[in-house]
Design a protein around this motif. Structure first.
Motif, mmCIF file in Angstrom:
data_model
loop_
_atom_site.group_PDB
_atom_site.id
_atom_site.type_symbol
_atom_site.label_atom_id
_atom_site.label_comp_id
_atom_site.label_asym_id
_atom_site.label_seq_id
_atom_site.Cartn_x
_atom_site.Cartn_y
_atom_site.Cartn_z
ATOM 1 N N PHE A 176 0.813 -1.218 0.000
ATOM 2 C CA PHE A 176 0.000 0.000 0.000
ATOM 3 C C PHE A 176 0.853 1.278 0.000
ATOM 4 N N THR A 177 1.966 1.235 -0.705
ATOM 5 C CA THR A 177 2.858 2.397 -0.746
ATOM 6 C C THR A 177 2.143 3.637 -1.265
ATOM 7 N N ALA A 178 1.185 3.465 -2.173
ATOM 8 C CA ALA A 178 0.470 4.624 -2.725
ATOM 9 C C ALA A 178 -0.242 5.402 -1.627
ATOM 10 N N TYR A 179 -0.784 4.710 -0.628
ATOM 11 C CA TYR A 179 -1.381 5.429 0.505
ATOM 12 C C TYR A 179 -0.330 6.293 1.203
ATOM 13 N N ARG A 180 0.864 5.747 1.393
ATOM 14 C CA ARG A 180 1.939 6.498 2.043
ATOM 15 C C ARG A 180 2.316 7.730 1.217
ATOM 16 N N ARG A 181 2.449 7.549 -0.092
ATOM 17 C CA ARG A 181 2.830 8.677 -0.945
ATOM 18 C C ARG A 181 1.739 9.755 -0.951
ATOM 19 N N LEU A 182 0.486 9.352 -0.945
ATOM 20 C CA LEU A 182 -0.592 10.333 -0.843
ATOM 21 C C LEU A 182 -0.512 11.064 0.487
ATOM 22 N N ALA A 183 -0.271 10.338 1.561
ATOM 23 C CA ALA A 183 -0.172 10.971 2.884
ATOM 24 C C ALA A 183 0.959 11.984 2.931
ATOM 25 N N ASP A 498 -1.124 10.715 -10.154
ATOM 26 C CA ASP A 498 0.124 10.168 -9.623
ATOM 27 C C ASP A 498 0.147 8.654 -9.788
ATOM 28 N N VAL A 499 1.316 8.124 -10.150
ATOM 29 C CA VAL A 499 1.472 6.688 -10.376
ATOM 30 C C VAL A 499 2.706 6.178 -9.651
ATOM 31 N N LEU A 500 2.735 4.862 -9.434
ATOM 32 C CA LEU A 500 3.891 4.178 -8.873
ATOM 33 C C LEU A 500 4.380 3.157 -9.889
ATOM 34 N N PRO A 501 5.686 3.014 -10.076
ATOM 35 C CA PRO A 501 6.178 2.070 -11.087
ATOM 36 C C PRO A 501 5.943 0.609 -10.726
ATOM 37 N N TYR A 502 5.721 0.323 -9.443
ATOM 38 C CA TYR A 502 5.474 -1.048 -9.019
ATOM 39 C C TYR A 502 4.797 -1.028 -7.655
ATOM 40 N N VAL A 503 4.066 -2.102 -7.352
ATOM 41 C CA VAL A 503 3.507 -2.311 -6.006
ATOM 42 C C VAL A 503 3.814 -3.712 -5.495
ATOM 43 N N ALA A 510 6.598 7.962 -6.052
ATOM 44 C CA ALA A 510 5.433 8.448 -6.789
ATOM 45 C C ALA A 510 5.891 9.362 -7.918
ATOM 46 N N HIS A 511 5.126 9.358 -9.002
ATOM 47 C CA HIS A 511 5.466 10.133 -10.194
ATOM 48 C C HIS A 511 4.178 10.729 -10.741
ATOM 49 N N THR A 512 4.165 12.033 -10.991
ATOM 50 C CA THR A 512 2.974 12.651 -11.576
ATOM 51 C C THR A 512 2.979 12.379 -13.080
ATOM 52 N N ARG A 513 2.107 11.467 -13.480
ATOM 53 C CA ARG A 513 2.100 10.989 -14.870
ATOM 54 C C ARG A 513 1.474 11.998 -15.828
#
Length: 558
Positions: A176-183, A498-503, A510-513
């Motif tokens: 759930f890294t995307a939650y961390r990056r959003l936070a 925002d995207v992540l290259p892998y989960v 995170a990268h703003t696509r």
């Protein structure tokens, strides 16, 4: 020295887990309800109970809901988190600063076995547009610190709102890294648009290469099952960080109960479905920062509601599961005449009337629909037939038409639809007539990808998805995992995809696509930034050098 918000965000769980404390520091004065009583004679002291973190939600201009749930053994099979069969007093504190030097409210709530020892503290009478910090204590243990805020005063026009939205977090499919990056972006508000948890037993729903993590327990059918599954998700530190950084506004989709359910109709015949639905609803309420108005009553739960952010934005949060007609012609992609039946509804008549009335009464600069499934037409057939998903608004064409015409008739200034469900980023212009590409644009839709569902996904060259060629109102697609960040001002709404290259492993950046802008009173999307991942840009250049073009398509799981 005062702790920074980032320090609290990244280390709050560790601070809470450090063990017992002897008291809560704070302002002088009496504590409403008195101090939490010591453990009763003959009872054992609890092990650390705040393993599921803390959360807040449903902000109003004078209050919000604070949440926690006590669970020393969160994965216990009975769903009760290892708690004893007794009522436990839980102290709570609300402060104007992160060190709790200026406590503005404190009290005692009671964690009861019948609600899985969850706590919902519903506060009012606070100042509008203010940031607050909160924490809990139970049996001498201190929780992590959460950050929350009240909405602005109803008559005010805030300069800006930083809001993020997300959906579809299948625990087995990745981290759930995307939650961390959003936070880490420190939003002021987070919307979750459904599929917060998934019902499947281990290895039932898999991704290529195998699932990186496993579900505990069987497929969720009983109250104990759903409680255990919610607890497993809540133990994730990245999810806890996102809950602790800002108030959430949540709605469920299908997987909080089971795949593709529709009102009282399960995906497959199941005489026990209504009991299952009631159990899922109870566990959902117990584990979410929802107000008392959303307490389930058997198989019913009031989830559609509004959140106002001054005169800047009104969020109309919809429930497209509980009142819908059964899907026409099955759940998948079909060419189906019944989908256009004017008697069919995805919202039900009462919710539709509530929404249309809200449009007529709105004085907001932006009217935003927070909801679950794809709103715009999305045809997957390049031929003469229109083939669309019967589980989305395409399966309820007349219902979509009534809502769209309703916001036009009401003179809604800036209608925007926010969507989850499809495990990919999409952006689209909304039309009254999707068969005529020249018809005027009447709104915009922003669709967030999944947090993990579907596994790693893949980047692609913007505009390369084949469906865009015969759906010209669809402006963008990308099937990497991620979330959407928005900045809403009186003049425009900016959406960063925002995207992540892998989960499949933790720690992804995170990268703003891509970035789109919607201007005030100008329906439709304007692409202002297109930022492929470096590997995608290099691959695209190599393809062009060879004089040929490749197309990457998403795998859609309706």
């Amino acid at each position: 020295m005062s702790l920074s918000r980032r320090t609290i965000l990244l280390t709050g769980a560790a601070v809470g887990a450090a063990g017992a404390v002897t008291g809560l520091p704070g302002a002088a004065g009496a504590t409403p309800g008195g101090p939490a009583p010591a453990s009763a004679a003959g009872t054992r002291r609890l092990a650390y109970p705040f393993t599921l973190g803390v959360a807040s939600g449903d902000p109003d201009h004078d209050g919000f809901v604070l949440w926690t749930r006590l669970a020393p053994r969160p994965l216990a099979e009975d769903g009760l988190g290892g708690m004893p069969d007794r009522v436990v007093p839980v102290q709570w504190e609300l402060a104007a600063d992160e060190r709790f030097r200026h406590v503005v409210r404190r009290g005692v709530a009671w964690a009861r076995p019948g609600s899985a020892h969850s706590v919902h503290v519903e506060l009012d009478g606070l100042l509008p547009g203010r940031e607050y910090f909160y924490r809990f204590r139970a049996d001498g243990h201190l929780s992590p610190v959460g950050r929350t805020r009240t909405a602005p005063a109803p008559w005010s026009l805030p300069a800006a709102l930083a809001m993020g939205f997300a959906s579809c977090s299948q625990y087995e499919h990745g981290w759930f890294t995307a939650y961390r990056r959003l936070a880490e972006t420190e939003p002021e508000l987070i919307l979750h648009l459904g599929d917060y948890q998934y019902e499947y037993a281990k290895d039932t729903y898999t991704v290529p290469g195998g699932n990186p993590r496993d579900h505990e327990g069987p497929e969720t059918r009983t109250l104990a099952n759903y409680r255990q599954r919610h607890a497993q998700y809540k133990t994730d530190a990245d999810l806890q960080a996102a809950h602790a950084v800002a108030p959430w506004v949540v709605v469920f989709d299908d997987h909080e109960v089971e795949n593709n359910w529709a009102d009282e109709v399960p995906e497959a015949p199941d005489p026990g479905f209504l009991d299952r639905r009631a159990a899922a609803f109870q566990a959902y309420y117990e584990n979410m920062p929802l107000r008392r108005s959303s307490v389930p009553r058997g198989i019913d739960m009031q989830l559609y509601r509004r959140v106002r952010w001054g005169r800047l934005a009104t969020f109309h949060m919809l429930d497209t599961r509980q009142y819908r007609d059964d899907q026409a012609c099955g759940d998948g992609y079909r060419s189906c005449a019944a989908a256009a039946d004017p008697a069919r509804s995805i919202t039900g008549a009462e919710q539709e009337a509530w929404l249309l009335d809200g449009f007529r009464r709105s004085d907001a600069r932006w009217d935003i629909l927070g909801q679950q499934v794809f709103f715009a037409q999305r045809d997957n057939n390049s031929g003469p037939l229109t083939v669309t998903s019967m589980d989305a608004w395409d399966g309820y064409v007349a219902s979509r038409d009534r809502i769209t015409r309703g916001w036009l008739a009401a003179g809604v200034r800036n209608p925007v639809v926010l969507t989850g469900d499809v495990h990919a980023h999409w952006a689209s212009d909304l039309k009254l007539d999707y068969t005529d590409p020249t018809s005027r644009t009447v709104g915009s839709e922003l669709v967030c990808s999944s947090i993990t569902s579907g596994g790693d996904g893949a980047d692609s060259v913007t505009g390369s998805h084949p469906w865009l060629a015969f759906n010209p109102h669809l402006r963008f697609q990308n099937s990497l995992r991620g979330y959407v960040r928005t900045t809403i001002t009186p003049a425009q709404l900016t959406a960063d995809f925002d995207v992540l290259p892998y989960v499949s492993r933790p720690g992804a950046p995170a990268h703003t696509r891509a970035t789109f802008v919607i201007e005030d009173r100008v329906p439709g999307l304007h692409l202002t930034a297109d930022n492929p991942l470096p590997s995608t840009a290099a691959r695209s250049a190599a393809v062009q050098d060879e004089g040929r073009r490749t197309v990457e398509t998403e795998t859609v799981r309706p």
